[in-house]
Scaffold this active site. Structure first.
Site, PDB file in Angstrom:
ATOM      1  N   GLU A 291       0.770  -1.144   0.056  1.00 13.45           N
ATOM      2  CA  GLU A 291       0.093  -0.075  -0.062  1.00 13.45           C
ATOM      3  C   GLU A 291       0.775   1.135   0.004  1.00 13.45           C
ATOM      4  OE1 GLU A 291      -2.144  -1.129   3.732  1.00 13.45           O
ATOM      5  OE2 GLU A 291      -3.877  -1.279   2.317  1.00 13.45           O
ATOM      6  N   CYS A 386     -10.693   1.114   7.561  1.00 12.88           N
ATOM      7  CA  CYS A 386     -10.198   2.359   7.959  1.00 12.88           C
ATOM      8  C   CYS A 386     -10.951   3.517   7.220  1.00 12.88           C
ATOM      9  CB  CYS A 386      -8.789   2.385   7.804  1.00 12.88           C
ATOM     10  SG  CYS A 386      -8.111   1.721   6.294  1.00 12.88           S
TER      11      CYS A 386
END
Lengths: 605, 605
Positions: A291, A386
């Site tokens: 990521e 998230c």
């Protein structure tokens, strides 16, 4: 220099006020429901045991914390007793289950009770940080100290273990967050202990190159968590993009509060490095592998990771840089992210979310095997969820991003219809913005207060602004009762990328004001990469309420696929045929059926 | 209808004759040396035992076999006693170590002796097939029967086990090859048993959907080896590209020899499917995952797999289709592959090879993490070294690809200076081609023999040819002593891809005759995707001896990278600056330093 808090800025109407309404009325509640469906809410009962379904995950506390923070921000702006009660119940659970020594973490209490503080990459201090942000938010919104008390107790334990005794197996968290949360704790309580704690974590970072078992850690792995160099020596945005953003936020916080020039220089350099690795939408972290940031200009469109949280993190970083180094550049990048790569993360109805934000959805029929494409339909909750509560807290607190003040200097760096109370050296002031931004570049400003200087950011996209601009700002002298009319000429324009962005070579993106546009097959038919946009001066611009923004119709050309008898033929045999391309704001893509989508388009030379 | 063998066609000078010289003088010997360095040659001593280095691999027999086949083809054209002795020594080893029952396989004799015929994916029948092709080649070149005798014995065992008793754990090989080899055995010996064996393998394919242990095999896994459907029902080119090509070759062989219309229709459909999944270079199998075909038009340039063997296999398939269904289309595809994606597999000096043949080498500085890029420098040998000896046998036997005859009809379908002996219904004939093809489109043809009809393929690239063309051929009546001058107007042209080829959208490739061109950074500086080619009518064409082909200089434009202060800016701020782009034949890329390279380029509209 100080950013004005959303507590002092009320959005009155228009684009962001509408988003706040949807957020308050729908998103925050919908996320709570999904967090209940998935067991996150119940995990705060601390009753889970091995064999039960819905095993708590190491990052669930942070999901609940960001939801609490979002709820608090909503409660700051409007009465919602039911919402308050949902939050208060969760806070009761925290108080109930917090350890006698102050420790609080659901996972390491009910799932792996013997393992606390043993693995820096297991998000323990990250969760603690988010709970601290929630505690500050809840206290400031409601005046209720319970969660803040809990987190002060937890912070004391963390101070003892990680700062004073340094007896734990790691010195800095694997996922940054607590560093910036401690600065918020300091701002809220005035207790300098929290600032020192943050400083210790920041200063320790990149100085401990061993893992929890005393083994040395590979450079790539250290880079992934920004621990490859002491932070003051870092000049390149590397590793996990969200972690990087949160780290840089804390660095900027400390640079401002400690007047640390070395830290400031690192922040400035890191911000520029981020910009060399940033999509036109403000998305950062282009690769799903880790990521993470890739090398400069490696920005593939169809496989873009560009996590919503990373774009939000970039906004947080830009806001802090605006206070640290007041230049228009930071507000420019903020609005690039906010109007594009952040808002693309949430559906127009406020209930569904993207974690990844590609700049192209290729036709499914053209998918390469083995290539990882982002999903093409927003979901209401993710396994790693998230982004949704990060969006809700960002939107609810959007008023944070309009003004920065110092003495009698006011920096107006984002545009939104709003009323703000400012504390200037010469006394209290009130400033009112009235605008349809980003649908129009007309901003009316009314001012009441002591004589002041108003620095208005002239956006980078607005090359046609008439008047002097310094460091990205136009300067106006304000007297009590002053009224200004700012005109930012807004017309569709073709933007090109530096040729080193291989994915965009020979293509353009269309922007209208800060908003990046895209084509969807739903409007334009399939095989969008074949579309060639024509004369932009013949484009029509039309406000569409659904988007709170304009849609564009541009003369365009494409081939008739029937003109291709073979895969390859001499150019010119297939003629370009005219049609009218419809472009919608990028942030609004994927709100109808699942559809091919394209930002970077061919255009006539 | 019959393809004329290279035994009856001597290349006299020019492009392919030069390649044959380098092949005979350098490549074949170099590959032998590398096969000795790596233990392949010594594996034929059958002395390897556990713990020894250079453990024989399941496909090593096929490497040696293709080398023997290449050596045989070279020996057909020139005396080379040393080369003969190297081959004869290997053949002695085969005779020495062949099992009493006829079995021959190094791996399953010295490494896993108990496991013969237990795993269809372990290349046993594939190796057998290549040894049969070598045996036929060696016998035809030298008159020496030893290897042919060995392989007839082995074929008898395979016939017994797989065709008559059908007692083995699998019914068809996982990697096709033996099917076409058996047809060659039949052609060489006249023994129809081999044709029946091939037919059985072909007919069984796609009818046994269980694995060796009786478990059913997943559809994707079956597709990978073209076993998902009976071959007559297959219409889509799927799975491992080399396997597919060898299968389709055998299908075409049988369709012709058995006059099987159903098989012919499958071949025609599969050829068209291949063409929808083929690079402009004739490369096929675009993904490294399974070395396989992807969906139609999924042809990424920088990650192209496009194995050299697959392009060679496509030439083999096209040659067979030319005999089965004499249309210019097959010769067009043949020359697309032969002049581009096949020859790119071998360096100009004939000693180094590419297994994969990308159409773009991006700057190393722009590499995305996690993306698998092909290597950028040819190697002399690979762990899986199928391609080098496939190239040498293809080049040495290139004369195979010039003529097809039936009664008194001659099809001239590839151009090369040559002398050929043809057996027509009316008697023997001699035909001489004199040409600088592919540097020029002028082909002189001289004919001696009975009255005949000459069908000359007018290449698909040659839209400017004046005269009637039917099914891709121009027809000429030949009398004894006839002389023809064929003019194929050759000029640089821009080729575009079907818009469904996303990777090429908005770009062109440059072709001159059948040769596809590319830019290298070595000639043009870096960031080639930014280059915009200009007016093609102002291009200069210059023959370059190094390439036996022309290089092109084309007026072009590019940006000055210094004009980009930020990653994104309004189009037009950075001006396009003129320069002269130099393009070299694609097949010659990567012959100097390692360099950025690009085929699909921007061009002015």
């Amino acid at each position: 220099m100080k950013n004005v808090s959303f507590h002092d800025v009320r959005l009155t109407s228009g684009f962001w006020a509408d988003r706040q309404r949807i957020n308050a009325e729908r998103s925050v509640r919908s996320i709570y429901d999904r967090f209940r469906d998935t067991g996150r809410v119940q995990s705060f009962d601390f009753t889970w045991k091995e064999g039960d379904p819905q095993k708590p995950h190491i990052f669930w506390d942070s999901d609940i914390a960001k939801w609490l923070e979002s709820a608090a921000y909503v409660l700051s702006e409007r009465k919602d007793p039911a919402l308050h009660d949902l939050g208060a119940a969760l806070i009761d659970r925290v108080a109930e289950h917090q350890g006698a020594d102050g420790y609080f973490n659901t996972y390491y209490t009910v799932v792996e009770p013997g393992k606390r503080f043993t693995d820096r990459n297991c998000h323990e201090l990250y969760c603690a940080g988010h709970m601290m942000e929630a505690a500050v938010a809840w206290y400031e919104a409601t005046g209720e100290r319970k969660l803040l008390d809990c987190m002060e107790k937890y912070a004391a334990l963390i101070d003892e273990k990680f700062v004073r005794a340094q007896t734990e197996k790691f010195a800095t968290p694997g996922h940054e967050e607590i560093e910036l949360a401690l600065v918020k704790m300091y701002e809220c309580t005035g207790n300098e202990r929290y600032l020192r704690m943050s400083e210790t974590f920041i200063n320790n970072r990149g100085r401990h190159l061993l893992d929890e078992d005393g083994e040395s850690v590979g450079y790539a792995k250290l880079k992934q968590v920004q621990s490859h160099l002491p932070v003051r020596e870092q000049r390149e945005a590397v590793g996990h993009a969200v972690r990087a953003m949160y780290l840089y936020c804390a660095m900027a916080d400390l640079a401002l509060r400690l007047n640390d020039g070395e830290l400031k220089q690192a922040c400035i350099a890191l911000f520029e490095s981020v910009c060399r690795r940033m999509y036109i939408t403000g998305g950062v972290g282009s690769t799903h592998i880790g990521e993470a940031f890739s090398v400069d200009a490696d920005l593939p469109n169809d496989t873009a990771y560009a996590e919503t949280c990373a774009a939000i993190g970039l906004c947080f970083f830009a806001r802090r840089m605006q206070a640290l180094d007041p230049k228009g550049r930071y507000g420019d990048v903020f609005e690039r992210a906010a109007y594009n790569g952040v808002l693309s993360g949430i559906s127009l109805d406020g209930k569904a979310f993207f974690y990844e934000n590609p700049l192209e959805i290729p036709p499914e029929a053209a998918h390469s095997p083995g290539v990882r494409y982002p999903i093409t339909k927003r979901l209401e909750v993710f396994g790693c969820s998230c982004c949704p509560p990060n969006l809700t807290r960002f939107i609810a607190a959007f008023g944070d991003n309009l003004y920065t003040v110092e003495n009698d200097d006011i920096y107006l760096w984002q545009f939104a219809s709003s009323e703000a109370e400012l504390a200037l050296a010469g006394g209290k002031a009130k400033i009112v913005q009235t605008t349809d931004y980003p649908a129009s570049g007309l901003v009316r400003i009314a001012y009441h207060g002591p004589a002041a200087r108003l620095h208005v950011r002239i956006p980078e996209w607005c090359a046609d602004y008439c008047g002097p601009v310094e460091n990205g700002f136009a300067l106006f002298d304000l007297e009590n009762g002053a009224e200004l009319e700012l005109r930012l000429p807004m017309r569709p324009r073709f933007v090109e990328a530096d040729p080193r962005v291989l994915a965009d070579a020979g293509r353009v993106a269309v922007q209208f004001g800060p908003v990046v546009y895209c084509l969807e097959a739903e409007d334009n038919g399939p095989w969008l990469r074949d579309v060639v946009l024509g004369d932009l001066s013949a484009a029509t611009v039309r406000f569409e309420k659904e988007y709170d923004a304009c849609v564009l119709e541009i003369p365009a050309f494409r081939h008739d696929l029937g003109d291709y008898g073979a895969l390859y033929q001499t150019r010119g045999r297939a003629a370009l045929r005219p049609f009218t391309a419809k472009l919608i704001p990028y942030f609004a893509f994927a709100n109808r059926t699942e559809s091919e989508m394209l930002v970077w388009t061919q255009a006539k030379g």
